[in-house]
Design a protein around this motif. Structure first.
Motif, PDB file in Angstrom:
ATOM      1  N   ARG A  21      14.519   7.476  70.883  1.00  0.00           N
ATOM      2  CA  ARG A  21      13.511   8.463  71.301  1.00  0.00           C
ATOM      3  C   ARG A  21      14.159   9.816  71.602  1.00  0.00           C
ATOM      4  N   TYR A  22      15.445   9.819  71.939  1.00  0.00           N
ATOM      5  CA  TYR A  22      16.175  11.061  72.194  1.00  0.00           C
ATOM      6  C   TYR A  22      16.836  11.607  70.929  1.00  0.00           C
ATOM      7  N   LEU A  23      16.841  10.815  69.882  1.00  0.00           N
ATOM      8  CA  LEU A  23      17.510  11.184  68.628  1.00  0.00           C
ATOM      9  C   LEU A  23      16.516  11.065  67.482  1.00  0.00           C
ATOM     10  N   PRO A  24      15.595  12.024  67.331  1.00  0.00           N
ATOM     11  CA  PRO A  24      14.523  11.876  66.342  1.00  0.00           C
ATOM     12  C   PRO A  24      15.010  11.736  64.893  1.00  0.00           C
ATOM     13  N   ASN A  25      16.078  12.436  64.528  1.00  0.00           N
ATOM     14  CA  ASN A  25      16.571  12.312  63.153  1.00  0.00           C
ATOM     15  C   ASN A  25      17.180  10.936  62.914  1.00  0.00           C
ATOM     16  N   PHE A  26      17.878  10.438  63.906  1.00  0.00           N
ATOM     17  CA  PHE A  26      18.451   9.100  63.782  1.00  0.00           C
ATOM     18  C   PHE A  26      17.339   8.051  63.759  1.00  0.00           C
ATOM     19  N   LYS A  27      16.296   8.270  64.545  1.00  0.00           N
ATOM     20  CA  LYS A  27      15.164   7.339  64.564  1.00  0.00           C
ATOM     21  C   LYS A  27      14.539   7.239  63.175  1.00  0.00           C
ATOM     22  N   LYS A  28      14.418   8.357  62.485  1.00  0.00           N
ATOM     23  CA  LYS A  28      13.853   8.362  61.132  1.00  0.00           C
ATOM     24  C   LYS A  28      14.731   7.531  60.186  1.00  0.00           C
ATOM     25  N   ILE A  29      16.034   7.690  60.306  1.00  0.00           N
ATOM     26  CA  ILE A  29      16.959   6.903  59.480  1.00  0.00           C
ATOM     27  C   ILE A  29      16.799   5.424  59.795  1.00  0.00           C
ATOM     28  N   VAL A  30      16.717   5.083  61.065  1.00  0.00           N
ATOM     29  CA  VAL A  30      16.598   3.685  61.485  1.00  0.00           C
ATOM     30  C   VAL A  30      15.296   3.078  60.968  1.00  0.00           C
ATOM     31  N   LEU A  31      14.197   3.813  61.072  1.00  0.00           N
ATOM     32  CA  LEU A  31      12.898   3.279  60.656  1.00  0.00           C
ATOM     33  C   LEU A  31      12.776   3.132  59.147  1.00  0.00           C
ATOM     34  N   GLN A  32      13.425   4.007  58.388  1.00  0.00           N
ATOM     35  CA  GLN A  32      13.298   3.969  56.931  1.00  0.00           C
ATOM     36  C   GLN A  32      14.433   3.225  56.232  1.00  0.00           C
ATOM     37  N   GLY A  33      15.456   2.847  56.977  1.00  0.00           N
ATOM     38  CA  GLY A  33      16.617   2.224  56.357  1.00  0.00           C
ATOM     39  C   GLY A  33      16.735   0.749  56.680  1.00  0.00           C
ATOM     40  N   LEU A  34      17.813   0.186  56.207  1.00  0.00           N
ATOM     41  CA  LEU A  34      18.138  -1.209  56.489  1.00  0.00           C
ATOM     42  C   LEU A  34      19.125  -1.263  57.641  1.00  0.00           C
ATOM     43  N   LYS A  35      19.003  -2.286  58.459  1.00  0.00           N
ATOM     44  CA  LYS A  35      19.901  -2.444  59.589  1.00  0.00           C
ATOM     45  C   LYS A  35      20.556  -3.816  59.505  1.00  0.00           C
ATOM     46  N   PHE A  36      21.843  -3.846  59.746  1.00  0.00           N
ATOM     47  CA  PHE A  36      22.568  -5.105  59.724  1.00  0.00           C
ATOM     48  C   PHE A  36      23.532  -5.159  60.888  1.00  0.00           C
ATOM     49  N   ILE A  37      23.814  -6.349  61.312  1.00  0.00           N
ATOM     50  CA  ILE A  37      24.917  -6.577  62.235  1.00  0.00           C
ATOM     51  C   ILE A  37      25.957  -7.346  61.438  1.00  0.00           C
ATOM     52  N   ILE A  38      27.127  -6.801  61.342  1.00  0.00           N
ATOM     53  CA  ILE A  38      28.206  -7.430  60.598  1.00  0.00           C
ATOM     54  C   ILE A  38      29.040  -8.257  61.560  1.00  0.00           C
ATOM     55  N   LYS A  39      29.199  -9.501  61.259  1.00  0.00           N
ATOM     56  CA  LYS A  39      30.053 -10.367  62.064  1.00  0.00           C
ATOM     57  C   LYS A  39      31.311 -10.641  61.254  1.00  0.00           C
TER      58      LYS A  39
END
Length: 146
Positions: A21-39
């Motif tokens: 919510r404090y990083l609107p450009n990053f939020k857009k990337i997060v909402l439109q992109g893929l997210k992974f946790i690499i183990k």
């Protein structure tokens, strides 16, 4: 198509998402992109980053730690010359795609990289700053460590 790989070492999505919510450009990337946790095993920065950027396990890319043992028993830091397989950005560049790499572990020395179609900015572990190609040197002021 444009691809950005943003790696936040040691940061999980559960901890990061409330701050978008404090990083609107990053939020857009997060909402439109893929997210992974690499183990990765071992769960250390050097093999993890190289697993991601080479697509290989550490047995193939050869990076286990920040340091290595020389044949005489002395220790030295890992460099770009120690990565045994091409990294993603190099694979893309050899296929005539432009790439930019910023703060990638083991980015020095630059002659350890395939540099055609590539911009490379030093990583935080280096004793001195660099950028390739040299004509971009005025941009280094934006990458200074505080």
């Amino acid at each position: 198509m444009k691809i950005a790989i943003i790696g936040l070492d040691g940061m999980s999505w559960e901890h990061l998402l409330p701050y978008t919510r404090y990083l609107p450009n990053f939020k857009k990337i997060v909402l439109q992109g893929l997210k992974f946790i690499i183990k990765a095993i071992p769960p250390l920065t050097p093999p993890s980053w190289n697993n991601i950027f080479t697509g290989c396990k550490l047995q193939k890319h050869g990076i286990r730690s920040f340091i290595k043992v020389n044949s005489d028993g002395s220790y030295c830091y890992i460099t770009s010359l120690d990565v045994k397989v091409p990294r993603l950005n190099e694979i893309l560049a050899t296929n005539s795609l432009n790439t930019v790499t910023i703060n990638y572990p083991f980015s020095y020395p630059i002659h350890g990289w395939y540099l055609k179609n590539h911009i490379l900015v030093y990583d935080a572990f280096l004793p001195r700053e660099f950028i390739y190609p040299q004509e971009l040197k005025p941009l280094l002021k934006y990458f200074k460590q505080k």
